[in-house]
Scaffold this motif. Structure first.
Motif, PDB file in Angstrom:
ATOM      1  N   PHE A 134      -5.006   4.862  11.207  1.00 57.12           N
ATOM      2  CA  PHE A 134      -5.764   3.860  11.967  1.00 57.12           C
ATOM      3  C   PHE A 134      -5.577   2.462  11.374  1.00 57.12           C
ATOM      4  O   PHE A 134      -6.297   1.531  11.753  1.00 57.12           O
ATOM      5  CB  PHE A 134      -7.259   4.214  11.934  1.00 57.12           C
ATOM      6  CG  PHE A 134      -7.747   4.432  10.525  1.00 57.12           C
ATOM      7  CD1 PHE A 134      -8.141   3.363   9.742  1.00 57.12           C
ATOM      8  CD2 PHE A 134      -7.758   5.709   9.978  1.00 57.12           C
ATOM      9  CE1 PHE A 134      -8.546   3.556   8.436  1.00 57.12           C
ATOM     10  CE2 PHE A 134      -8.167   5.910   8.659  1.00 57.12           C
ATOM     11  CZ  PHE A 134      -8.566   4.822   7.898  1.00 57.12           C
ATOM     12  N   CYS A 135      -4.644   2.289  10.445  1.00 57.44           N
ATOM     13  CA  CYS A 135      -4.584   1.046   9.651  1.00 57.44           C
ATOM     14  C   CYS A 135      -4.456  -0.197  10.543  1.00 57.44           C
ATOM     15  O   CYS A 135      -3.502  -0.327  11.316  1.00 57.44           O
ATOM     16  CB  CYS A 135      -3.412   1.106   8.676  1.00 57.44           C
ATOM     17  SG  CYS A 135      -3.287  -0.384   7.671  1.00 57.44           S
ATOM     18  N   CYS A 143       0.843  -1.193   0.000  1.00 58.55           N
ATOM     19  CA  CYS A 143       0.000   0.000   0.000  1.00 58.55           C
ATOM     20  C   CYS A 143       0.882   1.248   0.000  1.00 58.55           C
ATOM     21  O   CYS A 143       1.866   1.291   0.726  1.00 58.55           O
ATOM     22  CB  CYS A 143      -0.874  -0.009   1.251  1.00 58.55           C
ATOM     23  SG  CYS A 143      -2.051   1.335   1.264  1.00 58.55           S
ATOM     24  N   MET A 197      -0.209   4.136   1.017  1.00 54.67           N
ATOM     25  CA  MET A 197      -0.699   5.036   2.062  1.00 54.67           C
ATOM     26  C   MET A 197      -0.264   4.521   3.430  1.00 54.67           C
ATOM     27  O   MET A 197       0.220   3.396   3.546  1.00 54.67           O
ATOM     28  CB  MET A 197      -2.224   5.116   1.991  1.00 54.67           C
ATOM     29  CG  MET A 197      -2.697   5.670   0.659  1.00 54.67           C
ATOM     30  SD  MET A 197      -4.419   5.328   0.316  1.00 54.67           S
ATOM     31  CE  MET A 197      -5.197   6.141   1.656  1.00 54.67           C
ATOM     32  N   SER A 198      -0.433   5.357   4.435  1.00 55.76           N
ATOM     33  CA  SER A 198      -0.121   4.927   5.805  1.00 55.76           C
ATOM     34  C   SER A 198      -1.238   5.452   6.702  1.00 55.76           C
ATOM     35  O   SER A 198      -0.990   6.280   7.593  1.00 55.76           O
ATOM     36  CB  SER A 198       1.233   5.485   6.250  1.00 55.76           C
ATOM     37  OG  SER A 198       2.281   4.899   5.524  1.00 55.76           O
ATOM     38  N   VAL A 235      -3.781  -3.151   9.666  1.00 53.10           N
ATOM     39  CA  VAL A 235      -2.778  -4.124   9.224  1.00 53.10           C
ATOM     40  C   VAL A 235      -1.395  -3.487   9.062  1.00 53.10           C
ATOM     41  O   VAL A 235      -0.503  -4.060   8.441  1.00 53.10           O
ATOM     42  CB  VAL A 235      -3.218  -4.818   7.906  1.00 53.10           C
ATOM     43  CG1 VAL A 235      -4.346  -5.805   8.169  1.00 53.10           C
ATOM     44  CG2 VAL A 235      -3.629  -3.808   6.853  1.00 53.10           C
ATOM     45  N   VAL A 275      -4.661  -6.642   2.404  1.00 51.74           N
ATOM     46  CA  VAL A 275      -4.014  -5.941   3.511  1.00 51.74           C
ATOM     47  C   VAL A 275      -3.223  -4.759   2.953  1.00 51.74           C
ATOM     48  O   VAL A 275      -2.225  -4.341   3.536  1.00 51.74           O
ATOM     49  CB  VAL A 275      -3.105  -6.907   4.301  1.00 51.74           C
ATOM     50  CG1 VAL A 275      -3.925  -7.975   5.004  1.00 51.74           C
ATOM     51  CG2 VAL A 275      -2.071  -7.559   3.376  1.00 51.74           C
TER      52      VAL A 275
HETATM   53  S1  SF4 Z   1      -6.138   1.267   5.775  1.00 52.45           S
HETATM   54 FE1  SF4 Z   1      -4.055   0.400   5.617  1.00 52.45          FE
HETATM   55  S2  SF4 Z   1      -4.133  -0.925   3.833  1.00 52.45           S
HETATM   56 FE2  SF4 Z   1      -5.933   0.393   3.723  1.00 52.45          FE
HETATM   57  S3  SF4 Z   1      -5.279   2.119   2.451  1.00 52.45           S
HETATM   58 FE3  SF4 Z   1      -4.890   2.692   4.573  1.00 52.45          FE
HETATM   59  S4  SF4 Z   1      -2.753   2.112   4.972  1.00 52.45           S
HETATM   60 FE4  SF4 Z   1      -3.419   1.064   3.106  1.00 52.45          FE
END
Ligand code: SF4
Length: 335
Positions: free
Chosen positions: A54-55, A48, A50-51, A57, A99
């Protein structure tokens, strides 16, 4: 078709290609997850760009726990999907999720098209936070036969959305533009924001207002703390979550509670589990582990994550004891 985010991503991670003869059931980060219904989760790509703060995984450039990401060969994945689909009693719904950002798989259109050819599949959806969506990709997915995009858009406010996603390139107005294109192409949109109490309360209300105007579906998610996930705010109880949604329903006259049967999802046969808890199994290491001190072995046409190991190369055989088999996601320790 390689998305610009995919090109950036592959420089910063150890990316394992998952292909024949590695089994595609057994791991949470790639392959197929069968939770005993006629809906299969299909996971082609784990990384992914992005970060999200609240992720659950711990994905993306700010991950502190993940050491390997996985990309599954498209043709091989389609073969496995067909194999599992033919075992099911009902017609099957496919959710391409993961994930990470599954639509960053360079062959995502080929994957959708390949699955669409299976007449027993009645619906194909993808889950995304929206960052990699482009006009070209959406049109390609529509032509390939995609039915729905589950869009996890957590705020309509540009700066709040950047903050929540942990990515300065996250652009709400561009994502909303792509939503319009997708609708024009006949793809349904379900808005699936994550509610984090005290962080995006108003934002959820604004998202529902927007969705109502556009005639979209909703699948609002509750922020859940996971041991390895990123922690932010406070997790609310399911009761409080339900009360929050009920208030919005009354306020805006919308339906926010959808049942599985509305999506034609029913209990169905499972292929496994093929290992019992406590069972001793011998398998060969086929992939590096997703997290530190893990390896992935193959045995009896399944993959198993072995935890608590260090520096053991691929090809080595090891004897392990199964510690988890729920939904055929297997964990084990050295026996
Ligand atoms: S929630 Fe986690 S896996 Fe989903 S886009 Fe955000 S960083 Fe990526």
């Amino acid at each position: 078709m390689k998305n610009k985010f995919f090109k950036t991503l592959v420089f910063f991670v150890r990316l394992e290609k998952v292909t024949e003869p590695i089994p595609l059931i057994g791991h949470i980060a790639f392959g197929i997850i069968d939770r005993g219904t006629n809906m299969l989760q299909v996971r082609p790509f784990s990384n992914c760009p992005m970060s999200c703060i609240f992720c659950s995984v711990d994905a993306g450039p700010k991950s502190r726990s993940r050491v390997t990401e996985y990309i599954v060969d498209a043709d091989y994945l389609i073969e496995w999907v067909n194999y599992v689909v033919q075992k099911k009693i009902h017609q099957v719904s496919i959710l391409i999720d993961g994930v990470g950002e599954p639509i960053l798989h360079p062959d995502i259109i080929k994957i959708v098209k390949g699955i669409r050819e299976n007449k027993k599949v009645f619906e194909i959806a993808v889950e995304t936070h929206g960052l990699p969506l482009t006009e070209r990709l959406v049109k390609g997915l529509a032509n390939a036969g995609l039915d729905r995009i589950n869009l996890s858009l957590d705020s309509l406010d540009e700066s709040k959305a950047k903050y929540l996603s942990g990515h300065q390139g996250y652009n709400v107005s561009n994502i909303l533009r792509i939503v319009d294109i997708a609708l024009n192409e006949g793809i349904k949109i379900m808005l699936t924001p994550v509610w984090i109490k005290g962080i995006n309360d108003e934002d959820i209300i604004n998202i529902v207002k927007y969705g109502k105007e556009k005639g979209l579906f909703f699948g609002i998610q509750k922020y859940v703390e996971h041991p390895r996930g990123r922690k932010i705010g406070k997790e609310v109880s399911w009761k409080e979550f339900s009360e929050f949604l009920s208030e919005i329903e009354k306020m805006l006259d919308v339906n926010l509670f959808l049942s599985p049967s509305q999506f034609k999802i029913y209990p169905d046969v499972r292929l496994g589990p093929v290992f019992e808890i406590g069972e001793k199994v011998i398998g060969e290491i086929v992939l590096d582990g997703w997290m530190k001190n893990e390896v992935i072995i193959s045995a009896r046409n399944r993959v198993i994550t072995v935890v608590g190991v260090n520096n053991i190369p691929k090809g080595v055989s090891m004897k392990v004891r199964i510690t988890r088999n729920k939904d055929e996601i297997y964990l084990a320790k050295i026996s």
